[in-house]
Design an enzyme around this catalytic site. Structure first.
Site, mmCIF file in Angstrom:
data_model
loop_
_atom_site.group_PDB
_atom_site.id
_atom_site.type_symbol
_atom_site.label_atom_id
_atom_site.label_comp_id
_atom_site.label_asym_id
_atom_site.label_seq_id
_atom_site.Cartn_x
_atom_site.Cartn_y
_atom_site.Cartn_z
ATOM 1 C CB SER A 123 -5.258 -2.845 -4.348
ATOM 2 O OG SER A 123 -5.288 -1.677 -3.545
ATOM 3 C CE1 TYR B 256 0.262 -2.087 -5.167
ATOM 4 C CE2 TYR B 256 -1.744 -0.845 -4.763
ATOM 5 C CZ TYR B 256 -0.955 -1.947 -4.522
ATOM 6 O OH TYR B 256 -1.380 -2.927 -3.636
#
Length: 269
Positions: free
Chosen positions: A131, A144
């Site tokens: 990501s 995350y």
């Protein structure tokens, strides 16, 4: 030449389904995975295999099933993942363990399972879906970011370790895309009277706006197809809006405090 065989974790929806559908249209033999194939009785985009990336035995069984059916495995796309938000201080530890088990340990289990087959074949490609958030510590998305950053780094290491086997490993780092990740994301509760209450709620609202306004996952699918066509894939492939990709450039060239100030302003902290 026979069709290239592709295995996509988390293939029943979102980015995984878009990638699988697109590659199927391009002539690849695609297998997607889901924890509960029975939940998708009408799914006909490509074949679904039962798999829970958190359990090594489940991983081994799924990989063996694909190799048994197809005779080979050319491309692994580690796409399965979960989201998590919350203040670092207030996020329950069991949720921290769960997100690392899914987003980091899961892809590692998968890579360990497919590498022997790829060595036997004399080559293969692994695409790890990280990501853009994995390149920086984002407020209230710290865990995350940490899981994706860890996967980013392990990919760099494994890429060098497996180079002599003709195996290519690369990171694909999407920005915000319109998927169902927000629906399944764990949110640490906004606690009344918490020291983080106002800032966390404001950041949460901003994050949800970005996901709701995310791009078409088919953009990611086309990028995956391009990567598969390359003889020597690069280490990193960010994909997303210009401003999201620009954030990675700024991260490299700006002093840390200046970049941190940009993030603080963005999240109104």
């Amino acid at each position: 030449m026979d069709k290239k065989v592709v295995l996509i974790t988390g293939g029943s929806s979102g980015i995984g389904k878009s990638v699988g559908t697109y590659l199927t249209e391009k002539g690849f033999k695609v297998y997607g995975t889901t924890r509960n194939p029975d939940n998708y009785p009408d799914f006909d985009s490509f074949e679904l295999v039962q798999l829970d990336v958190k359990h090594p035995e489940s991983v081994s069984n799924a990989v063996s099933e694909v190799i048994s059916k197809a005779g080979r495995l050319d491309v692994l796309i580690n796409n399965a993942g979960v989201g998590i938000t919350g203040p670092v201080e207030e996020t329950p530890h069991e949720e921290i363990l769960n997100v690392f088990d899914t987003n980091f340990n899961g892809p590692v289990h998968m890579m360990k399972a497919v590498l022997p087959q790829m060595r036997k074949q004399g080559g293969g490609l692994i695409i790890n879906t990280t990501s853009i958030a994995g390149y920086m510590g984002l407020p209230f998305r710290g865990y995350y970011s940490a899981t994706k950053g860890a996967l980013n780094i392990i990919t760099e290491a494994l890429r060098m370790e497996t180079k002599k086997f003709g195996i290519s490993i690369t990171n694909l780092a999407p920005g915000d895309f319109a998927t169902n990740i927000a629906a399944g994301r764990y949110h640490a509760p906004v606690t009344k009277g918490s020291a983080y209450e106002e800032e966390y709620q404001r950041s949460l609202d901003l994050m949800n706006e970005h996901v709701d306004a995310g791009g078409d996952p088919m953009v990611v699918a086309k990028k995956v197809y391009q990567i598969i066509q390359k003889k020597k894939p690069k280490v990193h492939y960010p994909v997303g809006e210009f401003t999201q990709r620009l954030s990675l450039v700024l991260k490299k060239i700006l002093p840390d405090r200046v970049y941190e100030k940009l993030l603080l302003n963005h999240y109104k902290l």
